[in-house]
Scaffold this active site. Structure first.
Site, mmCIF file in Angstrom:
data_model
loop_
_atom_site.group_PDB
_atom_site.id
_atom_site.type_symbol
_atom_site.label_atom_id
_atom_site.label_comp_id
_atom_site.label_asym_id
_atom_site.label_seq_id
_atom_site.Cartn_x
_atom_site.Cartn_y
_atom_site.Cartn_z
ATOM 1 N N HIS A 47 0.832 -1.213 0.000
ATOM 2 C CA HIS A 47 0.000 0.000 0.000
ATOM 3 C C HIS A 47 0.864 1.259 0.000
ATOM 4 C CE1 HIS A 47 -4.006 -1.801 0.257
ATOM 5 N NE2 HIS A 47 -3.447 -2.723 0.991
ATOM 6 N N ASP A 187 3.215 -4.462 -10.723
ATOM 7 C CA ASP A 187 3.161 -5.813 -11.287
ATOM 8 C C ASP A 187 3.804 -5.878 -12.672
ATOM 9 O OD1 ASP A 187 1.578 -5.849 -9.077
ATOM 10 O OD2 ASP A 187 -0.290 -6.301 -10.138
HETATM 11 MG MG MG Z 1 -3.735 -8.654 -10.896
#
Ligand code: MG
Ligand code: ADP
Length: 399
Positions: A47, A187
């Protein structure tokens, strides 16, 4: 007592022959090649991305494979061995809501890259075989979009020299704009820019990365997929984001990245944050988490296993108590791993389910997994699945 379920990574050779054959069966021609992109797990720094802070992810040895053949008519034909539904349509008509479901991640990449070279240049037949667990917080979605992203980069003449940062941005746009999933960019950055045997220190202020060597050869990261997905996750994620924005506003800061633990102790800062509901606790997590990421990088450089572990566990405590994004399954996984002797453990990913991780000696991985498995059974929870993560290589061509 049943035994733990393991999800070992596939080798490229195990996947490519059968995937190529399946492509031929479906599309009646050979693919131009097979590409693959890894999922990821975040060692620490949770976060923090939407607060312009730090994270320390690593690429998994688990990859999503895409057999692909370029087409000169701007048409996409998309299929996955993990999904029944296929999709076919022109790249030019791809937008939010068209297509829906899994194919949005793939079509979205083509759509974003079409802005550079024209829609007629990015037609593709694709068959996907995903070997990253789906929906477990290990980023199967970015593995999917990035596997197709590298395929298009290699196949489309106008894209071959595109800088990797721009490919990252295209894959992020695919998730945000076409699939409609809020994702910060970590990601896709890891999947496309990972360095073998290194973690990536990611600075979300500018998405720059610094490779950090994995210096603990006797330890690995045990990933515990809790298989829990609590549905309140989305609303809570948005709420945390808004609280952080309100807190930064109240302090007159561009982001919480600018705040140090020292400043956080000042009365005027505490007063300002007191006016934001939950402000103080949420901000304390973000500020201390950024410091833990940098502390963990230093501990890795010093090969200080215990300190790496302590920082991971402190991150979990902060996420559980201050940020309030943990859940029973994650707490059981962390508690059981620590009780079984892991030097550190924490939830990873957004929370409310997904996966937990533990730092574990290689020769104790099975014992720790068994202990966690037992703890889930005793708590009447669905059995988790396990994998081990060793920092692996980035997306690229396989054959
Ligand atoms: Mg994902
Ligand atoms: P995570 O990225 O943590 O695995 P997400 O919910 O972000 O979880 O992404 C999971 C979604 O990505 C799936 O529901 C599906 O739409 C898509 N997806 C991932 N891998 C594949 C695959 N191999 N084939 C088809 N769709 C996939």
């Amino acid at each position: 007592m049943s035994e733990p379920t393991w999800l070992p990574p596939a080798t490229d050779a195990e996947v490519t022959d059968s995937l190529t054959q399946a492509f031929v069966d479906r599309f009646s021609s050979l693919p131009d090649g097979v590409w693959a992109a890894p999922g990821r797990v975040n060692l620490i720094g949770e976060h923090t991305d939407y607060n312009a802070g730090f994270a320390l992810p690593l690429a998994l040895p688990h990859r999503t494979y895409a057999a692909a053949r370029w087409r000169d008519d701007g048409i996409l034909r998309l299929a996955s061995l993990q999904q029944e539904r296929t999709w076919e349509g022109p790249v030019a008509q791809v937008r939010h809501g068209n297509p829906r479901g899994w194919s949005a991640y793939v079509a979205g990449v083509a759509r974003a890259l079409a802005d550079r070279v024209g829609a007629s240049e990015v037609g593709l037949d694709v068959l996907v075989d995903g070997r990253v667990p789906l929906g477990s917080g290990l980023s199967s979605s970015a593995a999917l979009s990035c596997s197709v992203g590298v395929a298009l980069r290699d196949l489309v003449p106008g894209l071959r020299t595109m800088p990797v940062e721009e490919l990252v941005a295209a894959c992020v746009r695919a998730e945000n704009e076409v699939a409609g999933a809020a994702t910060g960019g970590m990601d896709q950055t890891v999947s496309l820019r990972a360095v073998d045997e290194h973690l990536l220190l990611l600075d979300a202020r500018d998405f720059s990365v610094v490779p950090v060597a994995w210096t603990l050869p006797e330890h690995e990261v045990l990933v515990i997929d809790t298989r829990a997905h609590h549905s309140l996750a989305d609303g809570q994620y948005e709420q945390r984001r808004r609280t952080c924005e309100a807190a930064a506003d109240a302090l007159g800061l561009r982001s919480l990245r600018e705040l140090s633990a020292e400043l956080l102790g000042e009365p005027r800062v505490r007063t300002a944050l007191g006016a934001v509901p939950d402000g103080l606790r949420r901000v304390r997590h973000v500020v201390t988490e950024n410091e833990r990421v940098l502390g963990l990088v230093a501990a890795l450089r010093e090969q200080d296993t215990d300190r790496v572990g302590r920082l991971m566990t402190a991150s979990h405590t902060s996420l559980r108590d201050d940020y309030e994004v943990s859940c029973a399954e994650l707490d059981v996984a962390v508690g059981a791993a620590l009780a079984a002797g892991a030097p550190g453990a924490r939830m990873t990913g957004g929370g409310f389910g997904g996966s937990a991780i533990a730092l574990v000696r290689r020769d104790e991985v099975e014992d720790v997994a068994r202990a966690v498995h037992r703890a889930f059974a005793e708590a009447d929870l669905t059995a988790p699945a396990f994998l081990t993560a060793y920092p692996s290589r980035p997306a690229g061509r396989v054959t």
